[in-house]
Design a protein around this motif. Structure first.
Motif, PDB file in Angstrom:
ATOM      1  N   UNK A   4       0.822  -1.214   0.000  1.00 44.73           N
ATOM      2  CA  UNK A   4       0.000   0.000   0.000  1.00 44.73           C
ATOM      3  C   UNK A   4       0.851   1.257   0.000  1.00 44.73           C
ATOM      4  N   UNK A   5       1.892   1.285   0.806  1.00 44.41           N
ATOM      5  CA  UNK A   5       2.790   2.439   0.837  1.00 44.41           C
ATOM      6  C   UNK A   5       3.525   2.616  -0.488  1.00 44.41           C
ATOM      7  N   UNK A   6       3.921   1.518  -1.101  1.00 48.46           N
ATOM      8  CA  UNK A   6       4.610   1.589  -2.394  1.00 48.46           C
ATOM      9  C   UNK A   6       3.712   2.221  -3.453  1.00 48.46           C
ATOM     10  N   UNK A   7       2.466   1.769  -3.495  1.00 49.77           N
ATOM     11  CA  UNK A   7       1.531   2.317  -4.486  1.00 49.77           C
ATOM     12  C   UNK A   7       1.296   3.799  -4.217  1.00 49.77           C
ATOM     13  N   UNK A   8       1.162   4.175  -2.947  1.00 52.29           N
ATOM     14  CA  UNK A   8       0.932   5.579  -2.592  1.00 52.29           C
ATOM     15  C   UNK A   8       2.126   6.448  -2.986  1.00 52.29           C
ATOM     16  N   UNK A   9       3.321   5.998  -2.668  1.00 49.67           N
ATOM     17  CA  UNK A   9       4.522   6.779  -2.982  1.00 49.67           C
ATOM     18  C   UNK A   9       4.714   6.874  -4.495  1.00 49.67           C
ATOM     19  N   UNK A  10       4.443   5.802  -5.192  1.00 50.35           N
ATOM     20  CA  UNK A  10       4.594   5.816  -6.657  1.00 50.35           C
ATOM     21  C   UNK A  10       3.644   6.824  -7.292  1.00 50.35           C
ATOM     22  N   UNK A  11       2.402   6.854  -6.823  1.00 50.65           N
ATOM     23  CA  UNK A  11       1.448   7.809  -7.390  1.00 50.65           C
ATOM     24  C   UNK A  11       1.838   9.241  -7.022  1.00 50.65           C
ATOM     25  N   UNK A  62       4.156  14.443  -8.827  1.00 50.83           N
ATOM     26  CA  UNK A  62       5.228  15.444  -8.736  1.00 50.83           C
ATOM     27  C   UNK A  62       5.987  15.551 -10.056  1.00 50.83           C
ATOM     28  N   UNK A  63       6.228  14.428 -10.708  1.00 51.98           N
ATOM     29  CA  UNK A  63       6.941  14.446 -11.988  1.00 51.98           C
ATOM     30  C   UNK A  63       6.119  15.200 -13.038  1.00 51.98           C
ATOM     31  N   UNK A  64       4.808  14.998 -13.043  1.00 53.95           N
ATOM     32  CA  UNK A  64       3.952  15.710 -13.995  1.00 53.95           C
ATOM     33  C   UNK A  64       3.984  17.213 -13.731  1.00 53.95           C
ATOM     34  N   UNK A  65       3.926  17.596 -12.459  1.00 53.77           N
ATOM     35  CA  UNK A  65       3.984  19.017 -12.115  1.00 53.77           C
ATOM     36  C   UNK A  65       5.324  19.626 -12.529  1.00 53.77           C
ATOM     37  N   UNK A  66       6.407  18.896 -12.301  1.00 55.21           N
ATOM     38  CA  UNK A  66       7.731  19.399 -12.666  1.00 55.21           C
ATOM     39  C   UNK A  66       7.881  19.512 -14.186  1.00 55.21           C
ATOM     40  N   UNK A  67       7.283  18.587 -14.921  1.00 54.46           N
ATOM     41  CA  UNK A  67       7.337  18.681 -16.380  1.00 54.46           C
ATOM     42  C   UNK A  67       6.645  19.947 -16.868  1.00 54.46           C
ATOM     43  N   UNK A  68       5.484  20.254 -16.291  1.00 52.26           N
ATOM     44  CA  UNK A  68       4.781  21.481 -16.673  1.00 52.26           C
ATOM     45  C   UNK A  68       5.598  22.708 -16.305  1.00 52.26           C
ATOM     46  N   UNK A  69       6.233  22.662 -15.142  1.00 53.87           N
ATOM     47  CA  UNK A  69       7.042  23.806 -14.703  1.00 53.87           C
ATOM     48  C   UNK A  69       8.257  23.990 -15.621  1.00 53.87           C
ATOM     49  N   UNK A  70       8.902  22.906 -15.994  1.00 48.71           N
ATOM     50  CA  UNK A  70      10.055  22.983 -16.884  1.00 48.71           C
ATOM     51  C   UNK A  70       9.640  23.572 -18.230  1.00 48.71           C
TER      52      UNK A  70
END
Length: 104
Positions: free
Chosen positions: A43-50, A55-63
């Motif tokens: 459960x923690x793995x799935x939560x951290x992965x999502x 965060x990666x999607x947000x950083x892509x938009x920011x870049x």
């Protein structure tokens, strides 16, 4: 008046939504704890992965935004350099022709 008919449906009371019953947990406590720990870690793995994916999607938009701004600044710098070079060459030409006095 219509008669209300009551039909009795067979309900499976022994249906357990859990993969292992409580009695099995009591019989094998070590396996039960291992199962619970693995389920928690999963459960923690799935939560951290999502979370990381968000965060990666947000950083892509920011870049993308930063790259757009950088391109605009680089274009402005090129125009400034070009106009500075033109101005410098015009001043040198006017100075060489004696139209203006040189500053020394």
């Amino acid at each position: 008046m219509a008669k209300a008919t009551t039909e009795k449906k067979d309900v499976n009371v022994s249906a357990n939504p859990l993969p292992v019953s409580f009695k099995d947990f009591v019989k094998h406590p070590k396996e039960a704890i291992a199962f619970i720990a693995i389920a928690g870690i999963l459960g923690l793995y799935v939560d951290i992965r999502s979370t990381f994916q968000n965060n990666a999607d947000k950083q892509d938009r920011r870049v993308d935004k930063v790259e757009t701004r950088l391109d605009a600044v680089q274009d402005a710098l090129r125009r400034s350099d070009s106009s500075g070079a033109v101005t410098a060459s015009q001043l040198k030409m006017l100075n060489d022709l004696g139209a203006i006095k040189s500053l020394k």
